[in-house]
Motif scaffolding. Structure first.
Motif, PDB file in Angstrom:
ATOM      1  N   ARG A  44       0.826  -1.211   0.000  1.00  0.00           N
ATOM      2  CA  ARG A  44       0.000   0.000   0.000  1.00  0.00           C
ATOM      3  C   ARG A  44       0.857   1.256   0.000  1.00  0.00           C
ATOM      4  NH1 ARG A  44      -3.081  -2.740   4.789  1.00  0.00           N
ATOM      5  NH2 ARG A  44      -0.896  -2.764   5.284  1.00  0.00           N
ATOM      6  N   GLN A  47       2.376   1.713  -3.540  1.00  0.00           N
ATOM      7  CA  GLN A  47       1.322   2.056  -4.494  1.00  0.00           C
ATOM      8  C   GLN A  47       0.948   3.532  -4.339  1.00  0.00           C
ATOM      9  OE1 GLN A  47      -1.691  -0.866  -3.562  1.00  0.00           O
ATOM     10  NE2 GLN A  47      -0.990  -2.227  -5.190  1.00  0.00           N
ATOM     11  N   LYS A  48       0.971   4.010  -3.111  1.00  0.00           N
ATOM     12  CA  LYS A  48       0.624   5.399  -2.822  1.00  0.00           C
ATOM     13  C   LYS A  48       1.771   6.358  -3.156  1.00  0.00           C
ATOM     14  CE  LYS A  48      -0.780   8.270   1.102  1.00  0.00           C
ATOM     15  NZ  LYS A  48      -1.060   8.267   2.545  1.00  0.00           N
TER      16      LYS A  48
END
Length: 65
Positions: A44, A47-48
């Motif tokens: 996460r 991806q961010k």
């Protein structure tokens, strides 16, 4: 079972063996294929925030598992 010594005392000798390099030197070593960068962030997070190009992905949670 009591801890024989604090974690800081166990880690200190290992820290003496670490070769610290700048981000620029790390990128150059990766480009020259004399080093492999390891991406430790959670899926996460990268991806961010983006990924480290050509880095080997080994998230912390999976290493602990």
């Amino acid at each position: 079972m009591p801890v024989a010594q604090p974690a800081s005392e166990m880690i200190a000798p290992a820290r003496l063996l670490i070769n610290y390099v700048s981000i620029h030197e790390a990128a150059e070593r990766q480009w020259l294929e004399t080093a492999t960068l390891i991406e430790l962030r959670d899926v996460r997070e990268f991806q961010k925030m983006g990924v480290v190009t050509l880095a080997f992905h080994a998230p912390r949670g999976m290493r602990e598992f």
